[in-house]
Scaffold this active site. Sequence first.
Site, PDB file in Angstrom:
ATOM      1  N   SER A 146      14.224  -0.858   7.151  1.00  0.00           N
ATOM      2  CA  SER A 146      14.360   0.096   6.041  1.00  0.00           C
ATOM      3  C   SER A 146      14.916   1.447   6.496  1.00  0.00           C
ATOM      4  O   SER A 146      15.451   2.196   5.670  1.00  0.00           O
ATOM      5  CB  SER A 146      12.986   0.344   5.404  1.00  0.00           C
ATOM      6  N   GLU A 168     -11.248 -11.102   8.830  1.00  0.00           N
ATOM      7  CA  GLU A 168     -11.727 -10.491   7.576  1.00  0.00           C
ATOM      8  C   GLU A 168     -13.261 -10.513   7.467  1.00  0.00           C
ATOM      9  O   GLU A 168     -13.875  -9.519   7.077  1.00  0.00           O
ATOM     10  CB  GLU A 168     -11.093 -11.239   6.406  1.00  0.00           C
ATOM     11  N   ARG A 173      -9.494 -16.415  -0.511  1.00  0.00           N
ATOM     12  CA  ARG A 173      -8.306 -15.867  -1.185  1.00  0.00           C
ATOM     13  C   ARG A 173      -8.133 -16.630  -2.497  1.00  0.00           C
ATOM     14  O   ARG A 173      -8.140 -17.878  -2.493  1.00  0.00           O
ATOM     15  CB  ARG A 173      -7.076 -16.051  -0.297  1.00  0.00           C
ATOM     16  N   SER A 213      -2.665  -9.538  -3.510  1.00  0.00           N
ATOM     17  CA  SER A 213      -2.037  -8.305  -3.022  1.00  0.00           C
ATOM     18  C   SER A 213      -2.703  -7.807  -1.744  1.00  0.00           C
ATOM     19  O   SER A 213      -2.125  -6.983  -1.027  1.00  0.00           O
ATOM     20  CB  SER A 213      -2.067  -7.225  -4.100  1.00  0.00           C
ATOM     21  N   GLN A 222     -10.874 -12.746  -3.063  1.00  0.00           N
ATOM     22  CA  GLN A 222      -9.952 -11.642  -2.793  1.00  0.00           C
ATOM     23  C   GLN A 222      -8.558 -11.895  -3.328  1.00  0.00           C
ATOM     24  O   GLN A 222      -8.008 -12.996  -3.218  1.00  0.00           O
ATOM     25  CB  GLN A 222      -9.932 -11.354  -1.289  1.00  0.00           C
ATOM     26  N   LYS A 225     -14.806  -8.034   9.803  1.00  0.00           N
ATOM     27  CA  LYS A 225     -14.604  -6.647   9.352  1.00  0.00           C
ATOM     28  C   LYS A 225     -15.691  -6.262   8.357  1.00  0.00           C
ATOM     29  O   LYS A 225     -16.264  -5.167   8.427  1.00  0.00           O
ATOM     30  CB  LYS A 225     -13.222  -6.499   8.681  1.00  0.00           C
ATOM     31  N   VAL A 283       0.839  -1.207   0.000  1.00  0.00           N
ATOM     32  CA  VAL A 283       0.000   0.000   0.000  1.00  0.00           C
ATOM     33  C   VAL A 283       0.873   1.257   0.000  1.00  0.00           C
ATOM     34  O   VAL A 283       0.583   2.231  -0.694  1.00  0.00           O
ATOM     35  CB  VAL A 283      -0.970  -0.017   1.213  1.00  0.00           C
ATOM     36  N   CYS A 313     -10.442  -3.438   2.568  1.00  0.00           N
ATOM     37  CA  CYS A 313     -10.481  -3.366   1.096  1.00  0.00           C
ATOM     38  C   CYS A 313     -11.697  -4.054   0.477  1.00  0.00           C
ATOM     39  O   CYS A 313     -12.180  -3.632  -0.576  1.00  0.00           O
ATOM     40  CB  CYS A 313      -9.191  -3.941   0.524  1.00  0.00           C
ATOM     41  N   HIS A 330     -10.550  -7.272  -5.698  1.00  0.00           N
ATOM     42  CA  HIS A 330     -11.433  -8.123  -4.895  1.00  0.00           C
ATOM     43  C   HIS A 330     -12.800  -8.165  -5.573  1.00  0.00           C
ATOM     44  O   HIS A 330     -13.409  -7.120  -5.857  1.00  0.00           O
ATOM     45  CB  HIS A 330     -11.610  -7.540  -3.487  1.00  0.00           C
TER      46      HIS A 330
HETATM   47  P1  NAP Z   1       2.945  -4.758   3.726  1.00  0.00           P
HETATM   48  O1  NAP Z   1       3.231  -4.865   2.275  1.00  0.00           O
HETATM   49  O2  NAP Z   1       3.304  -5.901   4.616  1.00  0.00           O
HETATM   50  O3  NAP Z   1       3.669  -3.410   4.293  1.00  0.00           O
HETATM   51  C1  NAP Z   1       3.721  -3.144   5.680  1.00  0.00           C
HETATM   52  C2  NAP Z   1       4.439  -1.846   5.958  1.00  0.00           C
HETATM   53  O4  NAP Z   1       4.537  -1.689   7.398  1.00  0.00           O
HETATM   54  C3  NAP Z   1       5.892  -1.788   5.429  1.00  0.00           C
HETATM   55  O5  NAP Z   1       6.210  -0.469   5.052  1.00  0.00           O
HETATM   56  C4  NAP Z   1       6.732  -2.193   6.659  1.00  0.00           C
HETATM   57  O6  NAP Z   1       8.045  -1.643   6.653  1.00  0.00           O
HETATM   58  C5  NAP Z   1       5.914  -1.539   7.770  1.00  0.00           C
HETATM   59  N1  NAP Z   1       6.191  -2.227   9.037  1.00  0.00           N
HETATM   60  C6  NAP Z   1       6.036  -3.539   9.324  1.00  0.00           C
HETATM   61  N2  NAP Z   1       6.448  -3.789  10.591  1.00  0.00           N
HETATM   62  C7  NAP Z   1       6.893  -2.609  11.102  1.00  0.00           C
HETATM   63  C8  NAP Z   1       7.449  -2.203  12.346  1.00  0.00           C
HETATM   64  N3  NAP Z   1       7.656  -3.083  13.332  1.00  0.00           N
HETATM   65  N4  NAP Z   1       7.760  -0.896  12.522  1.00  0.00           N
HETATM   66  C9  NAP Z   1       7.572   0.006  11.537  1.00  0.00           C
HETATM   67  N5  NAP Z   1       7.044  -0.311  10.314  1.00  0.00           N
HETATM   68  C10 NAP Z   1       6.713  -1.601  10.114  1.00  0.00           C
HETATM   69  O7  NAP Z   1       1.384  -4.499   3.991  1.00  0.00           O
HETATM   70  P2  NAP Z   1       0.299  -3.723   3.062  1.00  0.00           P
HETATM   71  O8  NAP Z   1      -0.469  -4.691   2.270  1.00  0.00           O
HETATM   72  O9  NAP Z   1       0.966  -2.580   2.389  1.00  0.00           O
HETATM   73  O10 NAP Z   1      -0.713  -3.199   4.167  1.00  0.00           O
HETATM   74  C11 NAP Z   1      -0.431  -2.041   4.957  1.00  0.00           C
HETATM   75  C12 NAP Z   1      -1.619  -1.746   5.856  1.00  0.00           C
HETATM   76  O11 NAP Z   1      -2.763  -1.462   5.038  1.00  0.00           O
HETATM   77  C13 NAP Z   1      -2.009  -2.935   6.749  1.00  0.00           C
HETATM   78  O12 NAP Z   1      -2.457  -2.440   7.991  1.00  0.00           O
HETATM   79  C14 NAP Z   1      -3.130  -3.600   5.958  1.00  0.00           C
HETATM   80  O13 NAP Z   1      -3.990  -4.338   6.781  1.00  0.00           O
HETATM   81  C15 NAP Z   1      -3.814  -2.386   5.329  1.00  0.00           C
HETATM   82  N6  NAP Z   1      -4.543  -2.644   4.096  1.00  0.00           N
HETATM   83  C16 NAP Z   1      -3.969  -3.359   3.086  1.00  0.00           C
HETATM   84  C17 NAP Z   1      -4.702  -3.564   1.897  1.00  0.00           C
HETATM   85  C18 NAP Z   1      -4.156  -4.358   0.728  1.00  0.00           C
HETATM   86  O14 NAP Z   1      -4.935  -4.623  -0.214  1.00  0.00           O
HETATM   87  N7  NAP Z   1      -2.879  -4.743   0.709  1.00  0.00           N
HETATM   88  C19 NAP Z   1      -5.972  -3.028   1.786  1.00  0.00           C
HETATM   89  C20 NAP Z   1      -6.510  -2.282   2.827  1.00  0.00           C
HETATM   90  C21 NAP Z   1      -5.772  -2.102   3.980  1.00  0.00           C
HETATM   91  P3  NAP Z   1       9.304  -2.522   6.155  1.00  0.00           P
HETATM   92  O15 NAP Z   1       9.185  -2.655   4.667  1.00  0.00           O
HETATM   93  O16 NAP Z   1      10.477  -1.679   6.553  1.00  0.00           O
HETATM   94  O17 NAP Z   1       9.247  -3.849   6.838  1.00  0.00           O
END
Ligand code: NAP
Length: 367
Positions: free
Chosen positions: A38, A202, A235, A178, A175, A205, A13, A149, A242
Amino acid sequence: MIDVGILGATGVVGQQFVRLLDKHPWFRVSWLAASERSAGKRYDELAWRLASPLPPHIGALRVAPLDAVDDAPSLLFSALDSSVAGEAEVAYASSGRLVVSNARNHRMDPLVPLLIPEVNPDHVGLLGVQRRARGGNWTTGGIVTNPNCAVIVVAMVLAALRQFRPSRVVVTTMQALSGAGYPGVPSLDAVGNVIPYIGGGEEEKIENEAVKLLGDFDGSVVRNAPFVVSAAVNRVPVPDGHTAAISIDLAAEPSIADVVAALDAFTSEPQARALPSAPPKPIIVHQAPDRPQPRLDVATGNGMPVHCGRVRPCPVLGYKLVALGHNVVRGAAGAALLNAELLVARGMTASDAQGRERDVTHTAGRP
Ligand code: NAP
């Protein structure tokens, strides 16, 4: 231009935020944060997983650690993993920053707006309630969330059909991968398979967020909408998008043609205000019997519209249809971006609030 930061800028995201904010007419990304893995690195030293090129000025930014609260700009998008989002977002909000979040942690907090600008734009008023209730630096900051989402797809359909008084809704989702973030579901589990379970609550929610979204805000609280939702989630090996098969009981018993017309005519405040990320038509109704499909339709309109098709009678609940939305755009980064645009348009950002605070202080000091 308003300086903005991205919490969780390195994830699925977070990278969509970077893409969608590039050349945005109102917002300029000036700050990025992620985990200790990072932090300290230039953003272009980390893996960029989108097909569009990484904007060079973003690539040159150095990633901050999550505790660098004092360095962050006053408007933040959060794409943090939910294991850290809860506490981190409170830390930023209580320092006077406005956090527009994707994470699930605060969505069901009665003081936090759960917002889709086309569905419940009046719920932004809850941010004022939150600021007054929490006091301190919260009076200029705060937390605003977008829903899960899959919920966005369902809620847009229900909002378009609200006039027909939905009473019962059954949703079965398919779903995309991604939706699980990066690296997400192991390939040996996903390829050629359907997994009839998504963790993290899920289904709950979808059931709970939909009734908050469609609820009534009376100026102090949101009262849940008077319908029930039953969700079953799966999934599937689709990269983005989705899909939801939805059956609905509509108390007003409209004709199928009336349902199609209501979906097609649906429009709301983002369209009236011509917000930069608002799709001209929030719902695109497909006539072909085999649409919408993720591969063919999900990227239309930069991923912001919800697609509907196969609107037909349901022998159990009366009406059924298929809906599709881009989970990472309309269901995540694009959703938060549209929320932020609504907050700017309504004068609810942290700098707007600071202005009001200053005005109150000056007025109070006058004879
Ligand atoms: P993701 O790809 O796993 O990315 C997670 C992010 O959080 C990365 O930038 C990661 O940084 C950071 N992070 C993880 N652990 C951390 C820590 N201990 N301290 C600081 N930063 C940390 O997940 P995503 O799919 O982008 O989802 C992000 C959020 O949006 C989640 O809460 C998810 O539930 C929500 N969301 C996702 C979607 C979707 O379709 N993907 C839709 C709606 C909502 P690093 O890269 O440095 O590890």
